[in-house]
Design a protein around this motif. Structure first.
Motif, PDB file in Angstrom:
ATOM      1  N   LYS A 144       0.829  -1.210   0.000  1.00 15.81           N
ATOM      2  CA  LYS A 144       0.000   0.000   0.000  1.00 15.81           C
ATOM      3  C   LYS A 144       0.864   1.260   0.000  1.00 15.81           C
ATOM      4  CE  LYS A 144      -3.868   2.279   2.300  1.00 15.81           C
ATOM      5  NZ  LYS A 144      -4.781   2.297   3.471  1.00 15.81           N
ATOM      6  N   ASP A 145       0.495   2.193  -0.880  1.00 12.78           N
ATOM      7  CA  ASP A 145       1.155   3.500  -1.003  1.00 12.78           C
ATOM      8  C   ASP A 145       2.581   3.414  -1.542  1.00 12.78           C
ATOM      9  OD1 ASP A 145      -1.120   4.805  -0.067  1.00 12.78           O
ATOM     10  OD2 ASP A 145      -0.493   4.596   2.029  1.00 12.78           O
ATOM     11  N   ASN A 177       1.523   7.041  -7.915  1.00 14.96           N
ATOM     12  CA  ASN A 177       2.303   5.848  -7.559  1.00 14.96           C
ATOM     13  C   ASN A 177       2.233   4.758  -8.626  1.00 14.96           C
ATOM     14  OD1 ASN A 177       2.904   7.078  -5.172  1.00 14.96           O
ATOM     15  ND2 ASN A 177       1.517   5.854  -3.916  1.00 14.96           N
TER      16      ASN A 177
END
Length: 373
Positions: A144-145, A177
């Motif tokens: 995530k991220d 991202n």
């Protein structure tokens, strides 16, 4: 009298030639030239296409040209609209995404997917989450991220990567991202620290890794599924557990790696021209007759393929003529196996390509190559 006899013999020869040509049904000296769209040059799809071209197409009287592509979404588009493309390899989640968008009212998705038909399911493709060896990440739920390469737009990898991320974290990958790189470029970017994760979909053993420089291989590794993570439970809504085996990469991996998998399908179109239907029927018969050759001599993934036609979900349909031939083949094989006591079993394309002015594309439409239609 002699003249009449010669004329009669000439007519008889012509008649016999016509009968033989008709009986050959296209399997004689002029094979039908068809194309199958597959995937990247170092992926598994193109090797599966090569196996079909070598072992199945020639006995059916088909010269099957194997075409590389970005992947499943591009294959759906080319299967639907490109002349000569009669077969395609498509991931199940990509096919389902088109069906879902069509059912939600997207006319372009409906125009694209509704005339397509399945020949049969093939095998499961592993989803690789690749990081640098010095990355602090160990499990898939830690991405995530992070900056992630999800694969080229039009590839099945992009669909799988974005769908998995959305399932796991209840949100899309942040645009800043997201990188849309080819598999090779993604690994290069990973090694030089331009991205944090490269997501790649390929059946093991994947040439991308088996052909890779050993020194570079030592700089990367795979993330694992954490069976206890809540993100894992959410991913199970669509994807199934799989294992990347040491035996697939014996000079690199030290232990098996649990991951996710997605099903590959062989797809065609709802053709109704007699010649095309006949050629595809012969292709189905040859697929049945040469299935053992595929499993023995083809890519290792063929050993995971079962010669069967399981029930399909809503919006998915088999191609009826081929389905009939394959079911007859399955019955013959079952009867032979039972007798042996083994107990084991195994309208022509529409020209609807006119483009419409549309509202701005959603992320899903971009990945399925529905923008600008």
């Amino acid at each position: 009298m002699l003249k009449k006899t010669l004329i009669g013999l000439t007519g008889l020869c012509a008649l016999l030639f016509a009968i033989c040509a008709a009986a050959a049904g296209g399997t004689g000296g002029n094979p039908a030239h068809y194309k199958i769209v597959t995937g990247p040059e170092r992926g598994t799809y193109i090797q599966i296409g090569n196996d079909l071209s070598k072992w199945v197409a020639p006995p059916a009287g088909i010269d099957l040209e194997v075409i590389p592509s970005k992947g499943s979404a591009e294959n759906v588009q080319r299967m639907r609209f490109e002349p000569g493309v009669k077969l395609a390899l498509v991931q199940s989640d990509v096919y389902q995404a088109y069906v879902d968008m069509a059912n939600s009212g997207n006319q372009d998705a409906g125009t694209t997917i509704r005339p397509l038909r399945l020949i049969m399911p093939l095998y499961d493709e592993e989803i690789y989450f690749v990081v640098r060896n010095d990355s602090p990440m160990k499990t898939i739920n830690e991405i995530k991220d992070k900056v992630i390469s999800v694969g080229l737009i039009g590839s099945g990898t992009a669909q799988s990567a974005t769908t998995l991320y959305r399932l796991m974290f209840n949100q899309p990958i942040p645009e800043q991202n997201t990188q849309h790189l080819s598999n090779e470029d993604a690994l290069a970017a990973l090694i030089v620290k331009k991205i944090d994760v490269a997501i790649i979909v390929a059946g093991q053993p994947a040439k991308l890794f088996t052909d890779m420089n050993p020194d570079l291989l030592q700089q990367i590794r795979f993330l694992r599924v954490d069976p206890n993570a809540p993100e894992t439970a959410r991913a199970k809504q669509t994807y199934f557990p799989a294992t990347i085996r040491v035996s697939s990469y014996p000079n690199w991996l030290k232990e098996d790696v649990p991951t996710w998998t997605v099903k590959a399908f062989l797809v065609t179109y709802d053709y109704n021209l007699r010649d095309t239907v006949g050629n595809l029927n012969r292709f189905a018969d040859s697929l049945c007759d040469n299935f053992d050759n595929l499993q023995e001599h083809g890519h290792p993934k063929w050993k995971q393929v079962k010669l069967e036609l399981p029930s399909l979900g809503k919006g998915w349909q088999y191609y009826p003529p081929v389905e009939k031939h394959l079911k007859a083949c399955l019955a013959r094989r079952a009867a032979m196996q039972a007798a042996a006591g083994s107990g084991s079993g195994t309208p022509e394309r529409a020209a609807a390509s006119q483009k419409l002015n549309r509202r701005p594309c959603s992320e899903q439409e971009r990945l399925l190559l529905l923008c600008g239609k």
